[in-house]
Design a protein around this motif. Structure first.
Motif, PDB file in Angstrom:
ATOM      1  N   UNK A  19       0.824  -1.208   0.000  1.00 37.72           N
ATOM      2  CA  UNK A  19       0.000   0.000   0.000  1.00 37.72           C
ATOM      3  C   UNK A  19       0.859   1.258   0.000  1.00 37.72           C
ATOM      4  N   UNK A  20       1.937   1.246   0.761  1.00 37.34           N
ATOM      5  CA  UNK A  20       2.826   2.417   0.818  1.00 37.34           C
ATOM      6  C   UNK A  20       3.486   2.670  -0.531  1.00 37.34           C
ATOM      7  N   UNK A  21       3.904   1.605  -1.202  1.00 36.47           N
ATOM      8  CA  UNK A  21       4.576   1.723  -2.494  1.00 36.47           C
ATOM      9  C   UNK A  21       3.626   2.290  -3.545  1.00 36.47           C
ATOM     10  N   UNK A  22       2.404   1.769  -3.576  1.00 32.47           N
ATOM     11  CA  UNK A  22       1.422   2.261  -4.539  1.00 32.47           C
ATOM     12  C   UNK A  22       1.116   3.730  -4.310  1.00 32.47           C
ATOM     13  N   UNK A  23       0.956   4.123  -3.055  1.00 27.90           N
ATOM     14  CA  UNK A  23       0.672   5.525  -2.744  1.00 27.90           C
ATOM     15  C   UNK A  23       1.842   6.425  -3.140  1.00 27.90           C
ATOM     16  N   UNK A  24       3.066   5.942  -2.916  1.00 27.40           N
ATOM     17  CA  UNK A  24       4.240   6.730  -3.293  1.00 27.40           C
ATOM     18  C   UNK A  24       4.313   6.929  -4.796  1.00 27.40           C
ATOM     19  N   UNK A  25       3.931   5.918  -5.554  1.00 25.74           N
ATOM     20  CA  UNK A  25       3.927   6.038  -7.013  1.00 25.74           C
ATOM     21  C   UNK A  25       2.932   7.098  -7.463  1.00 25.74           C
ATOM     22  N   UNK A  26       1.763   7.119  -6.842  1.00 23.74           N
ATOM     23  CA  UNK A  26       0.757   8.125  -7.211  1.00 23.74           C
ATOM     24  C   UNK A  26       1.217   9.523  -6.820  1.00 23.74           C
ATOM     25  N   UNK A  27       1.876   9.634  -5.675  1.00 18.78           N
ATOM     26  CA  UNK A  27       2.443  10.933  -5.286  1.00 18.78           C
ATOM     27  C   UNK A  27       3.477  11.389  -6.301  1.00 18.78           C
ATOM     28  N   UNK A  28       4.299  10.448  -6.751  1.00 14.52           N
ATOM     29  CA  UNK A  28       5.353  10.798  -7.706  1.00 14.52           C
ATOM     30  C   UNK A  28       4.768  11.297  -9.018  1.00 14.52           C
ATOM     31  N   UNK A  29       3.808  10.571  -9.588  1.00 15.30           N
ATOM     32  CA  UNK A  29       3.271  10.986 -10.879  1.00 15.30           C
ATOM     33  C   UNK A  29       2.474  12.278 -10.756  1.00 15.30           C
ATOM     34  N   UNK A  30       1.860  12.507  -9.591  1.00 14.50           N
ATOM     35  CA  UNK A  30       1.153  13.770  -9.369  1.00 14.50           C
ATOM     36  C   UNK A  30       2.135  14.935  -9.344  1.00 14.50           C
ATOM     37  N   UNK A  31       3.308  14.699  -8.731  1.00 14.03           N
ATOM     38  CA  UNK A  31       4.337  15.742  -8.679  1.00 14.03           C
ATOM     39  C   UNK A  31       4.888  16.027 -10.073  1.00 14.03           C
TER      40      UNK A  31
END
Length: 236
Positions: A218-230
């Motif tokens: 779950x943490x990894x998936x959320x980090x990926x979404x944060x990255x692409x949003x940035x």
């Protein structure tokens, strides 16, 4: 949205969870019919598992580096390796492309640093629990990951490969995991739990423990979404 590249299939049971979490996350953030822009290369896990058992990490690294290159050629903007254990060969993957690589141990360590926990119990495959590649990465962030006792590690590992990776979620195995964590809290002062194999979240969750639980998938998936949003924000 930038395209997220997933190196998956190890096992596909947890890779399916990645796919679901990424799409649920995009829907929660963007609403409507929005979904994740994802490229997935799902490897056959059996040959990789044999390489793990034989200690042939170099060959496994070659296979995963090739997967990374395939995703780069297909248009991925970043890479996620959807398995904790195979981060042992993360350097080979990183060297294979020019894409940003979101390291799962770093993502997990940052999440832990955002809580009072500093001595969490690491539940994972035997390779991840016993070898230094993962725990040393956490230690660089000031996180001292504890591991179960030797006989407990054997059982934690067995349940992952013989049950969770095969789609089996057994009540008796859940009770065994709960007992391992309870003992570590009582006897060693564990103050959190790292679900350090991407399948473990299929068996236990935060609802099962009073201490903080760090679900690496779950943490990894959320980090990926944060990255692409940035990335999107910078591009705008």
């Amino acid at each position: 949205m930038a395209t997220i590249g997933l190196i998956g299939g190890m096992s596909w049971e947890s890779t399916a969870v990645y796919y679901r979490l990424l799409n649920e996350g995009v829907r929660a953030r963007a609403g409507g019919l929005h979904s994740a822009d994802v490229l997935l290369h799902s490897l056959d896990f059996a040959p990789i598992a044999e390489m793990q058992a034989e200690g042939d990490w170099a060959a496994a690294g070659v296979a995963l580096a090739d997967s990374a290159r395939r995703l780069e050629r297909a248009g991925a903007a970043c890479l996620l390796l959807c398995t904790n254990t195979m981060h042992k060969v993360a350097d080979q993957i990183i060297a294979a492309t020019k894409l940003p690589f979101l390291h799962l141990a770093d993502v997990t360590a940052r999440a832990i640093r955002g809580t009072p926990s500093r001595r969490p119990l690491l539940l994972a495959t035997r390779f991840t629990m016993e070898q230094a590649f993962y725990r040393d990465r956490l230690k660089a962030f000031g996180v001292e990951a504890l591991v179960p006792q030797p006989e407990e590690r054997d059982e934690v590992h067995r349940i992952i490969y013989e049950e969770l990776c095969r789609g089996r979620v057994e009540a008796a195995s859940k009770e065994r995991y709960l007992a391992v964590v309870e003992r570590a809290i009582r006897d060693e002062g564990a103050d959190g739990v790292i679900l350090g194999c991407t399948e473990i979240g299929l068996l236990v969750s935060q609802a099962d423990f009073a201490v903080p639980v760090f679900d690496t998938t779950a943490l990894h998936a959320a980090a990926a979404l944060d990255y692409v949003a940035e990335v999107k924000s910078v591009a705008a």
